[in-house]
Design a protein around this motif. Structure first.
Motif, PDB file in Angstrom:
ATOM      1  N   GLU A 196       0.817  -1.213   0.000  1.00 47.99           N
ATOM      2  CA  GLU A 196       0.000   0.000   0.000  1.00 47.99           C
ATOM      3  C   GLU A 196       0.850   1.261   0.000  1.00 47.99           C
ATOM      4  OE1 GLU A 196      -3.168   0.054   2.890  1.00 47.99           O
ATOM      5  OE2 GLU A 196      -3.232  -2.127   2.941  1.00 47.99           O
ATOM      6  N   VAL A 197       2.054   1.168   0.553  1.00 42.82           N
ATOM      7  CA  VAL A 197       2.936   2.334   0.605  1.00 42.82           C
ATOM      8  C   VAL A 197       3.258   2.819  -0.799  1.00 42.82           C
ATOM      9  CG1 VAL A 197       5.233   3.139   1.289  1.00 42.82           C
ATOM     10  CG2 VAL A 197       3.949   1.605   2.792  1.00 42.82           C
ATOM     11  N   ARG A 198       3.432   1.888  -1.713  1.00 44.68           N
ATOM     12  CA  ARG A 198       3.862   2.228  -3.067  1.00 44.68           C
ATOM     13  C   ARG A 198       2.844   3.091  -3.810  1.00 44.68           C
ATOM     14  NH1 ARG A 198       4.805  -2.469  -4.417  1.00 44.68           N
ATOM     15  NH2 ARG A 198       7.092  -2.526  -4.296  1.00 44.68           N
ATOM     16  N   ASP A 199       1.566   2.856  -3.597  1.00 43.36           N
ATOM     17  CA  ASP A 199       0.533   3.498  -4.415  1.00 43.36           C
ATOM     18  C   ASP A 199      -0.305   4.544  -3.683  1.00 43.36           C
ATOM     19  OD1 ASP A 199       1.206   1.820  -6.590  1.00 43.36           O
ATOM     20  OD2 ASP A 199       0.007   0.205  -5.709  1.00 43.36           O
ATOM     21  N   HIS A 200       0.001   4.841  -2.433  1.00 45.59           N
ATOM     22  CA  HIS A 200      -0.874   5.737  -1.693  1.00 45.59           C
ATOM     23  C   HIS A 200      -0.696   7.187  -2.142  1.00 45.59           C
ATOM     24  CE1 HIS A 200       2.657   6.964   0.669  1.00 45.59           C
ATOM     25  NE2 HIS A 200       1.909   7.961   1.118  1.00 45.59           N
ATOM     26  N   ASP A 201      -1.760   7.977  -1.965  1.00 50.86           N
ATOM     27  CA  ASP A 201      -1.742   9.411  -2.246  1.00 50.86           C
ATOM     28  C   ASP A 201      -1.665  10.155  -0.915  1.00 50.86           C
ATOM     29  OD1 ASP A 201      -3.461  12.086  -2.458  1.00 50.86           O
ATOM     30  OD2 ASP A 201      -2.633  11.665  -4.444  1.00 50.86           O
ATOM     31  N   ASP A 202      -0.683  11.022  -0.762  1.00 49.51           N
ATOM     32  CA  ASP A 202      -0.446  11.681   0.524  1.00 49.51           C
ATOM     33  C   ASP A 202      -1.643  12.518   0.982  1.00 49.51           C
ATOM     34  OD1 ASP A 202       2.147  10.677   0.785  1.00 49.51           O
ATOM     35  OD2 ASP A 202       2.997  12.307  -0.407  1.00 49.51           O
ATOM     36  N   ARG A 203      -2.221  13.288   0.071  1.00 47.02           N
ATOM     37  CA  ARG A 203      -3.342  14.154   0.449  1.00 47.02           C
ATOM     38  C   ARG A 203      -4.574  13.329   0.802  1.00 47.02           C
ATOM     39  NH1 ARG A 203      -5.418  17.817  -2.697  1.00 47.02           N
ATOM     40  NH2 ARG A 203      -5.019  19.842  -1.753  1.00 47.02           N
ATOM     41  N   GLU A 204      -4.845  12.286   0.035  1.00 52.67           N
ATOM     42  CA  GLU A 204      -6.001  11.429   0.334  1.00 52.67           C
ATOM     43  C   GLU A 204      -5.821  10.732   1.679  1.00 52.67           C
ATOM     44  OE1 GLU A 204      -6.676   8.721  -2.836  1.00 52.67           O
ATOM     45  OE2 GLU A 204      -7.264  10.266  -4.278  1.00 52.67           O
ATOM     46  N   GLN A 205      -4.612  10.253   1.938  1.00 52.59           N
ATOM     47  CA  GLN A 205      -4.350   9.584   3.214  1.00 52.59           C
ATOM     48  C   GLN A 205      -4.489  10.569   4.377  1.00 52.59           C
ATOM     49  OE1 GLN A 205      -0.282   8.325   4.414  1.00 52.59           O
ATOM     50  NE2 GLN A 205      -1.118   6.254   4.371  1.00 52.59           N
ATOM     51  N   PHE A 206      -4.002  11.777   4.176  1.00 54.70           N
ATOM     52  CA  PHE A 206      -4.120  12.812   5.200  1.00 54.70           C
ATOM     53  C   PHE A 206      -5.586  13.098   5.526  1.00 54.70           C
ATOM     54  CE2 PHE A 206      -4.779  17.398   5.978  1.00 54.70           C
ATOM     55  CZ  PHE A 206      -4.124  17.519   7.188  1.00 54.70           C
ATOM     56  N   LEU A 207      -6.402  13.303   4.484  1.00 54.32           N
ATOM     57  CA  LEU A 207      -7.817  13.584   4.700  1.00 54.32           C
ATOM     58  C   LEU A 207      -8.556  12.392   5.301  1.00 54.32           C
ATOM     59  CD1 LEU A 207      -8.760  15.680   1.539  1.00 54.32           C
ATOM     60  CD2 LEU A 207      -8.615  16.475   3.912  1.00 54.32           C
ATOM     61  N   ALA A 208      -8.118  11.190   4.955  1.00 56.92           N
ATOM     62  CA  ALA A 208      -8.716  10.001   5.564  1.00 56.92           C
ATOM     63  C   ALA A 208      -8.473   9.998   7.071  1.00 56.92           C
ATOM     64  CB  ALA A 208      -8.145   8.735   4.931  1.00 56.92           C
ATOM     65  N   GLY A 209      -7.298  10.454   7.478  1.00 55.32           N
ATOM     66  CA  GLY A 209      -7.010  10.557   8.908  1.00 55.32           C
ATOM     67  C   GLY A 209      -7.894  11.578   9.595  1.00 55.32           C
ATOM     68  N   VAL A 210      -8.113  12.731   8.938  1.00 53.55           N
ATOM     69  CA  VAL A 210      -9.024  13.738   9.473  1.00 53.55           C
ATOM     70  C   VAL A 210     -10.423  13.155   9.631  1.00 53.55           C
ATOM     71  CG1 VAL A 210     -10.147  15.964   9.026  1.00 53.55           C
ATOM     72  CG2 VAL A 210      -7.702  15.678   8.524  1.00 53.55           C
ATOM     73  N   ASP A 211     -10.868  12.408   8.618  1.00 56.30           N
ATOM     74  CA  ASP A 211     -12.203  11.804   8.669  1.00 56.30           C
ATOM     75  C   ASP A 211     -12.315  10.775   9.792  1.00 56.30           C
ATOM     76  OD1 ASP A 211     -13.247  13.287   6.602  1.00 56.30           O
ATOM     77  OD2 ASP A 211     -12.729  11.817   5.061  1.00 56.30           O
ATOM     78  N   LEU A 212     -11.257  10.018  10.024  1.00 54.25           N
ATOM     79  CA  LEU A 212     -11.270   9.048  11.123  1.00 54.25           C
ATOM     80  C   LEU A 212     -11.478   9.746  12.465  1.00 54.25           C
ATOM     81  CD1 LEU A 212      -8.380   6.591  10.147  1.00 54.25           C
ATOM     82  CD2 LEU A 212     -10.804   6.008  10.411  1.00 54.25           C
ATOM     83  N   ILE A 213     -10.782  10.860  12.661  1.00 54.71           N
ATOM     84  CA  ILE A 213     -10.927  11.599  13.917  1.00 54.71           C
ATOM     85  C   ILE A 213     -12.323  12.194  14.030  1.00 54.71           C
ATOM     86  CG2 ILE A 213     -10.082  13.549  15.281  1.00 54.71           C
ATOM     87  CD1 ILE A 213      -7.333  13.073  14.035  1.00 54.71           C
ATOM     88  N   LEU A 214     -12.820  12.773  12.935  1.00 57.79           N
ATOM     89  CA  LEU A 214     -14.163  13.346  12.960  1.00 57.79           C
ATOM     90  C   LEU A 214     -15.224  12.274  13.227  1.00 57.79           C
ATOM     91  CD1 LEU A 214     -13.909  15.826   9.948  1.00 57.79           C
ATOM     92  CD2 LEU A 214     -14.227  16.438  12.358  1.00 57.79           C
ATOM     93  N   THR A 215     -15.037  11.112  12.619  1.00 56.73           N
ATOM     94  CA  THR A 215     -15.982  10.012  12.854  1.00 56.73           C
ATOM     95  C   THR A 215     -15.930   9.567  14.319  1.00 56.73           C
ATOM     96  OG1 THR A 215     -15.781   9.250  10.569  1.00 56.73           O
ATOM     97  CG2 THR A 215     -16.599   7.660  12.182  1.00 56.73           C
ATOM     98  N   GLY A 216     -14.740   9.524  14.877  1.00 56.78           N
ATOM     99  CA  GLY A 216     -14.599   9.165  16.281  1.00 56.78           C
ATOM    100  C   GLY A 216     -15.257  10.179  17.196  1.00 56.78           C
ATOM    101  N   ILE A 217     -15.068  11.464  16.884  1.00 54.43           N
ATOM    102  CA  ILE A 217     -15.705  12.521  17.674  1.00 54.43           C
ATOM    103  C   ILE A 217     -17.225  12.376  17.612  1.00 54.43           C
ATOM    104  CG2 ILE A 217     -16.142  14.999  17.791  1.00 54.43           C
ATOM    105  CD1 ILE A 217     -13.234  15.392  16.817  1.00 54.43           C
ATOM    106  N   GLY A 218     -17.733  12.101  16.425  1.00 48.10           N
ATOM    107  CA  GLY A 218     -19.176  11.931  16.245  1.00 48.10           C
ATOM    108  C   GLY A 218     -19.704  10.747  17.008  1.00 48.10           C
ATOM    109  N   ALA A 219     -18.949   9.620  16.983  1.00 45.89           N
ATOM    110  CA  ALA A 219     -19.390   8.411  17.661  1.00 45.89           C
ATOM    111  C   ALA A 219     -19.396   8.587  19.177  1.00 45.89           C
ATOM    112  CB  ALA A 219     -18.475   7.245  17.277  1.00 45.89           C
ATOM    113  N   VAL A 220     -18.357   9.227  19.708  1.00 48.83           N
ATOM    114  CA  VAL A 220     -18.266   9.426  21.161  1.00 48.83           C
ATOM    115  C   VAL A 220     -19.423  10.283  21.663  1.00 48.83           C
ATOM    116  CG1 VAL A 220     -16.913  10.595  22.952  1.00 48.83           C
ATOM    117  CG2 VAL A 220     -15.771   9.092  21.318  1.00 48.83           C
ATOM    118  N   HIS A 221     -19.811  11.275  20.881  1.00 49.35           N
ATOM    119  CA  HIS A 221     -20.831  12.208  21.336  1.00 49.35           C
ATOM    120  C   HIS A 221     -22.194  11.971  20.679  1.00 49.35           C
ATOM    121  CE1 HIS A 221     -17.836  14.423  23.564  1.00 49.35           C
ATOM    122  NE2 HIS A 221     -17.078  14.494  22.493  1.00 49.35           N
ATOM    123  N   SER A 222     -22.339  10.842  19.987  1.00 49.90           N
ATOM    124  CA  SER A 222     -23.602  10.460  19.361  1.00 49.90           C
ATOM    125  C   SER A 222     -24.150  11.570  18.482  1.00 49.90           C
ATOM    126  CB  SER A 222     -24.650  10.089  20.433  1.00 49.90           C
ATOM    127  OG  SER A 222     -24.179   9.019  21.233  1.00 49.90           O
TER     128      SER A 222
END
Length: 224
Positions: A196-222
């Protein structure tokens, strides 16, 4: 001549030229001598607006961050706004190699301002608008800010390694091959994700990380 130039020369011009020098020559290349030569003025005209190099670095950092946060974008949901702010900072840090260490220094050395409050405000107001309870605003915003600056800074550091001798594909091929060759018992996970390292896009991976945190924030606070 120097006196007449001191009146005409603005603080914004000095800071803009400082950013140019930082972009081309790094922090070590930002000297008052280089600045006066680039601006075709005397040192007195510079010191009229900026007391020392530390103040100049802080001002250059603040100007670049302000531009990144003020970039025009279509209005969206609070989640979209967080992603937009995060991506604006990511792009600024990628464009200006000196920015990440300066941001890190300002966050620890001068958290009262002006850069740290601007970044926290730009993300925090959208965290609030997500519906996060007030008692969790700071924690949720801090998680996002530290991820954004840390991930963007690491990406910029990786980019500097790439530009020092290899193109991006060669660099990632080498990393992928090295991970795939790790001991299977000691590093089973690393071997599994090596391709996966070979083909990943830095900006897409970065935004995916932001989305993971936002999803976690949403889940914790319903949140919806």
């Amino acid at each position: 001549m120097a006196q007449r130039r001191a009146v005409a020369l603005s603080r914004a011009q000095i800071i803009g030229t400082a950013v140019e020098l930082l972009d081309t020559d790094g922090e070590s290349g930002l000297t008052f001598r280089a600045l006066t030569e680039r601006l075709a003025t005397g040192p007195g005209a510079i010191y009229w607006h900026v007391a020392n190099k530390g103040e100049l670095l802080d001002a250059a950092t603040g100007a670049v961050v302000a531009d990144a946060l003020a970039a025009e974008r279509a209005a969206g949901s609070p989640r979209d706004e967080v992603r937009a702010v995060a991506l604006g900072l990511f792009d600024a840090i990628e464009k200006h190699p000196w920015l990440a260490p300066q941001l890190s220094a300002q966050l620890s050395r001068g958290p009262s301002g002006p850069v740290t409050p601007k970044i926290f405000e730009s993300i925090g107001r959208h965290v609030r608008d997500l519906g996060v309870p007030k008692g969790s605003w700071f924690t949720a915003t801090s998680a996002l800010v530290h991820y954004v600056l840390g991930a963007a800074g690491q990406n910029a550091a990786n980019a500097r390694v790439v530009t020092s001798g290899k193109d991006r594909s060669e660099f990632l091929d080498a990393v992928s091959a090295a991970w795939a060759g790790l001991d299977a018992e000691e590093y089973p996970f690393m071997r599994e994700v090596a391709a996966e390292v070979r083909d990943h896009d830095d900006r897409e991976q970065f935004l995916a990380g932001v989305d993971l945190i936002l999803t976690g924030i949403g889940a914790v606070h319903s949140l919806p």
